[in-house]
Motif scaffolding. Structure first.
Motif, short mmCIF file in Angstrom:
data_model
loop_
_atom_site.label_atom_id
_atom_site.label_comp_id
_atom_site.label_asym_id
_atom_site.label_seq_id
_atom_site.Cartn_x
_atom_site.Cartn_y
_atom_site.Cartn_z
N ILE A 105 9.14 19.08 82.99
CA ILE A 105 9.17 17.85 82.19
C ILE A 105 8.32 18.09 80.95
CG2 ILE A 105 8.60 15.39 82.13
CD1 ILE A 105 8.81 15.40 85.19
N SER A 106 8.91 17.94 79.78
CA SER A 106 8.18 18.11 78.53
C SER A 106 8.75 17.13 77.51
CB SER A 106 8.29 19.55 78.02
OG SER A 106 9.64 19.88 77.77
N GLY A 107 8.15 17.12 76.32
CA GLY A 107 8.66 16.24 75.27
C GLY A 107 8.43 14.76 75.52
N PHE A 108 7.48 14.42 76.40
CA PHE A 108 7.29 13.03 76.78
C PHE A 108 6.29 12.29 75.90
CE2 PHE A 108 5.13 15.99 79.66
CZ PHE A 108 3.80 15.74 79.35
N LYS A 109 5.65 12.98 74.96
CA LYS A 109 4.73 12.29 74.06
C LYS A 109 5.45 11.18 73.30
CE LYS A 109 1.91 13.10 69.91
NZ LYS A 109 1.39 14.12 68.98
N ARG A 110 6.71 11.43 72.91
CA ARG A 110 7.48 10.44 72.15
C ARG A 110 7.82 9.21 72.98
NH1 ARG A 110 11.11 14.78 72.99
NH2 ARG A 110 10.98 15.50 70.82
N LEU A 111 7.59 9.27 74.30
CA LEU A 111 7.91 8.14 75.19
C LEU A 111 6.69 7.27 75.49
CD1 LEU A 111 10.15 9.99 77.81
CD2 LEU A 111 10.91 8.71 75.80
N LEU A 112 5.50 7.70 75.08
CA LEU A 112 4.28 6.96 75.44
C LEU A 112 4.34 5.52 74.92
CD1 LEU A 112 1.50 9.61 74.68
CD2 LEU A 112 2.24 8.81 76.93
N GLY A 113 4.07 4.58 75.81
CA GLY A 113 3.95 3.19 75.42
C GLY A 113 5.20 2.57 74.83
N LEU A 229 -11.37 17.43 46.84
CA LEU A 229 -10.45 16.46 46.26
C LEU A 229 -11.21 15.52 45.33
CD1 LEU A 229 -8.15 15.23 49.17
CD2 LEU A 229 -7.48 16.66 47.25
N ARG A 230 -10.56 15.15 44.26
CA ARG A 230 -11.11 14.11 43.41
C ARG A 230 -11.06 12.79 44.17
NH1 ARG A 230 -6.43 11.49 41.10
NH2 ARG A 230 -4.56 12.62 41.72
N ASP A 231 -11.90 11.84 43.77
CA ASP A 231 -11.83 10.52 44.38
C ASP A 231 -10.48 9.91 44.01
OD1 ASP A 231 -12.89 8.44 45.91
OD2 ASP A 231 -13.37 7.29 44.12
N GLY A 232 -9.74 9.49 45.01
CA GLY A 232 -8.39 9.01 44.77
C GLY A 232 -7.36 10.13 44.80
N GLY A 233 -7.78 11.33 45.22
CA GLY A 233 -6.86 12.45 45.33
C GLY A 233 -5.88 12.25 46.47
N ASN A 234 -4.72 12.94 46.39
CA ASN A 234 -3.64 12.73 47.35
C ASN A 234 -3.27 14.03 48.06
OD1 ASN A 234 -3.13 9.90 46.49
ND2 ASN A 234 -2.53 10.88 44.58
N VAL A 235 -2.99 13.92 49.34
CA VAL A 235 -2.64 15.06 50.18
C VAL A 235 -1.32 14.77 50.89
CG1 VAL A 235 -3.37 16.57 52.06
CG2 VAL A 235 -5.08 15.47 50.60
N LEU A 236 -0.40 15.72 50.85
CA LEU A 236 0.81 15.61 51.66
C LEU A 236 0.66 16.48 52.90
CD1 LEU A 236 4.44 15.21 50.80
CD2 LEU A 236 3.87 17.23 52.16
N VAL A 237 0.79 15.87 54.07
CA VAL A 237 0.70 16.59 55.34
C VAL A 237 2.10 16.64 55.95
CG1 VAL A 237 -0.36 16.70 57.62
CG2 VAL A 237 -1.67 15.79 55.69
N LEU A 238 2.65 17.85 56.05
CA LEU A 238 3.96 18.04 56.66
C LEU A 238 3.78 18.67 58.03
CD1 LEU A 238 7.07 18.16 56.71
CD2 LEU A 238 6.91 20.37 55.53
N HIS A 239 4.24 17.97 59.04
CA HIS A 239 4.16 18.46 60.41
C HIS A 239 5.56 18.77 60.91
CE1 HIS A 239 4.61 17.40 64.79
NE2 HIS A 239 3.79 18.43 64.84
N VAL A 240 5.78 20.00 61.33
CA VAL A 240 7.04 20.39 61.97
C VAL A 240 6.66 21.10 63.26
CG1 VAL A 240 9.26 21.54 61.72
CG2 VAL A 240 8.04 20.75 59.68
N GLY A 241 6.79 20.40 64.36
CA GLY A 241 6.38 20.94 65.65
C GLY A 241 7.55 21.46 66.46
N GLY A 242 7.37 21.49 67.77
CA GLY A 242 8.44 21.98 68.63
C GLY A 242 9.54 20.95 68.84
N GLY A 243 9.17 19.66 68.80
CA GLY A 243 10.18 18.64 69.07
C GLY A 243 10.26 17.55 68.03
N THR A 244 9.20 17.35 67.25
CA THR A 244 9.19 16.27 66.27
C THR A 244 8.69 16.77 64.92
OG1 THR A 244 6.94 15.61 66.87
CG2 THR A 244 8.75 14.53 68.05
N SER A 245 9.02 16.01 63.88
CA SER A 245 8.55 16.32 62.53
C SER A 245 8.15 15.02 61.85
CB SER A 245 9.65 17.01 61.71
OG SER A 245 10.01 18.25 62.28
#
Length: 466
Positions: A105-113, A229-245
């Motif tokens: 059984i795996s991939g169940f994080k997306r089912l929490l709550g 980072l400057r104050d008010g600076g912006n960061v893009l975080v791209l997550h591509v995992g095993g089952g979700t992005s």
């Protein structure tokens, strides 16, 4: 007759009471909601006493400081597959031991709550190899072990088994018990899934001292909160995992990373890339040998494992070709012996549509930022998750931002916590959580000006305020 009618009423009343108990009582092992939500009293902890836990759909990690030898540095990071299996003899397998079990059984994080009638759960039911069922409107996982009748479990019950294993491994490394943890969750988790994650930690014996978002933790892991980072600076975080992005745009304002745009896909990741390759080789085997293995679960699982290895080979620098081999006896007694090659261009072409879906998440998040007053540009890009190692994904991201480089492991600056480490994409979140668990960490606050909280929830607790 009247007496019989009264009996029927009594039966109906008892049934109604049972339904109410079923729907509203928590599992006996769960802790009270307020205790889970607000955690222990705020105060400084000794180094290593509060390890971060990052529960993933494919892999889960724990990190922290210290060890049995008394050393306080460097930070340790331990990861295991997010897999649980129940064997015919009643044993429970977790991590590496469970990953290749037929009933894993795996991939169940997306089912929490989650509610069973939610669109995300209906979509998950089409992808997951195990059965999920409705139990008083809540999502449950059906578990079969041996000849026993099927039973159902909350996803948080299954998650607690993984977290308990992480806790045990952390304690073995530290040489002592731990009772508190920093829990990291995706930005798109609402209060229900967040509470379910804390509940899973509680059932594993860990009080949630702090819950924090995965994107801010990833940004912290690369030292972006320390004069980068400057104050008010912006960061893009791209997550591509095993089952979700997912893609999240953060702005750094008053010492806090806050999300201003976020999009996610619960069924897009490395498993899907492997599936594309497996489909390709299934057709190739059918064409070459006239054998269709699609209906044989064991053979398909072996082939998919080979495809995953080939993907990792092609992801590594200097490898342009990988081998895929399958030697298996099918359920009907037919033997299959196949050997084929996969080139990097083939891999990229087979997954072209999926890679475009990854970039689509970036495009949607960036489109959302245009509606944010004062937004001007992305100052830094952070890639999270093992699948972001794939060269084509990195190339597409770089091209989208006109050649802007992503944050790299070698660019990390640790500031007050003197460390020189390499942070891999699949460990970035738990590494950032580790920095936030340091009792003397003063470079990133839990709350910014006016008590604003980074994930917009009162559950983000600063346990190391002085």
């Amino acid at each position: 007759m009247a007496r019989d009618g009264g009996a029927v009423v009594d039966i109906l009343a008892a049934a109604a009471a049972a339904v109410l108990l079923c729907c509203f009582l928590r599992p006996a092992t769960a802790m009270m909601v307020d205790t889970i939500r607000y955690g222990p009293p705020r105060g400084p902890y000794r180094l290593g006493a509060v390890p971060p836990v990052d529960l993933g759909n494919t892999n889960s990690c724990v990190a922290g400081y210290g060890g049995a030898d008394g050393e306080s540095t460097p930070m340790f990071r331990l990861c295991i597959p997010t897999s649980v299996a129940f064997t015919d003899d009643g044993a429970t397998l977790v991590g590496e031991a469970a990953k290749n079990h037929p009933a894993a059984i795996s991939g169940f994080k997306r089912l929490l709550g989650t509610r069973f009638d939610s669109p995300d759960v209906r979509s998950a039911a089409e992808h997951l190899p195990y059965k999920i069922v409705d139990w008083c409107t809540r999502t449950h996982i059906e578990v079969n072990a041996g000849g026993a009748a099927a039973r159902s479990m909350y996803p948080s019950d299954v998650a607690s088994i993984v977290i308990a294993e992480l806790k045990a491994r952390a304690e073995a490394h530290l040489g002592g018990e731990v009772h508190n943890a920093v829990v990291t969750v995706p930005y798109y988790f609402s209060d229900g899934p967040r509470e379910a994650a804390m509940n899973a930690a509680a059932m594993a014996g860990l009080m949630t001292a702090r819950i924090t978002g995965e994107p801010p933790a990833a940004a912290v892991s690369h030292g972006l909160h320390r004069n980068k980072l400057r104050d008010g600076g912006n960061v893009l975080v791209l997550h591509v995992g095993g089952g979700t992005s997912d893609t999240t745009v953060l702005t750094y304002d008053n010492a806090v990373f806050e999300a201003i745009a976020s999009y996610h896909d619960l069924h897009l990741g490395g498993d899907d890339f492997d599936g594309k390759l497996a489909d390709h080789f299934t057709q190739l085997i059918k064409h070459r040998h006239g054998i269709d293995i699609a209906g044989d679960d064991l053979a398909v699982a072996k082939l998919k494992a080979q495809c995953e290895r080939a993907k990792k080979t092609l992801t590594a620098a200097g490898h342009d070709t990988a081998q895929v081999n399958l030697h298996s006896q099918l359920a009907n007694g037919v033997n299959v012996s196949f050997s084929g090659s996969l080139t990097r261009p083939q891999f990229e072409e087979l997954n072209h549509d999926l890679f475009q879906r990854v970039i689509s998440l970036v495009e949607k998040a960036m489109a959302e930022t245009k509606r944010v007053p004062g937004f001007d540009m992305i100052d830094a890009i952070v890639l999270v998750g093992g699948s972001t190692r794939i060269p084509r994904i990195r190339e597409l991201v770089k091209n989208y931002f006109d050649g802007k480089e992503t944050a790299t492991a070698t660019s990390i600056s640790s500031g007050a916590v003197a460390m020189a480490v390499v942070v891999e994409p699949d460990e970035a979140v738990v590494h950032g959580g580790g920095l936030l668990s340091h009792p003397m960490e003063d470079g990133y606050l839990c709350m910014g000006a006016g008590g604003r909280r980074q994930i917009g929830s009162p559950m983000d607790r600063c346990y190391h305020e002085f």
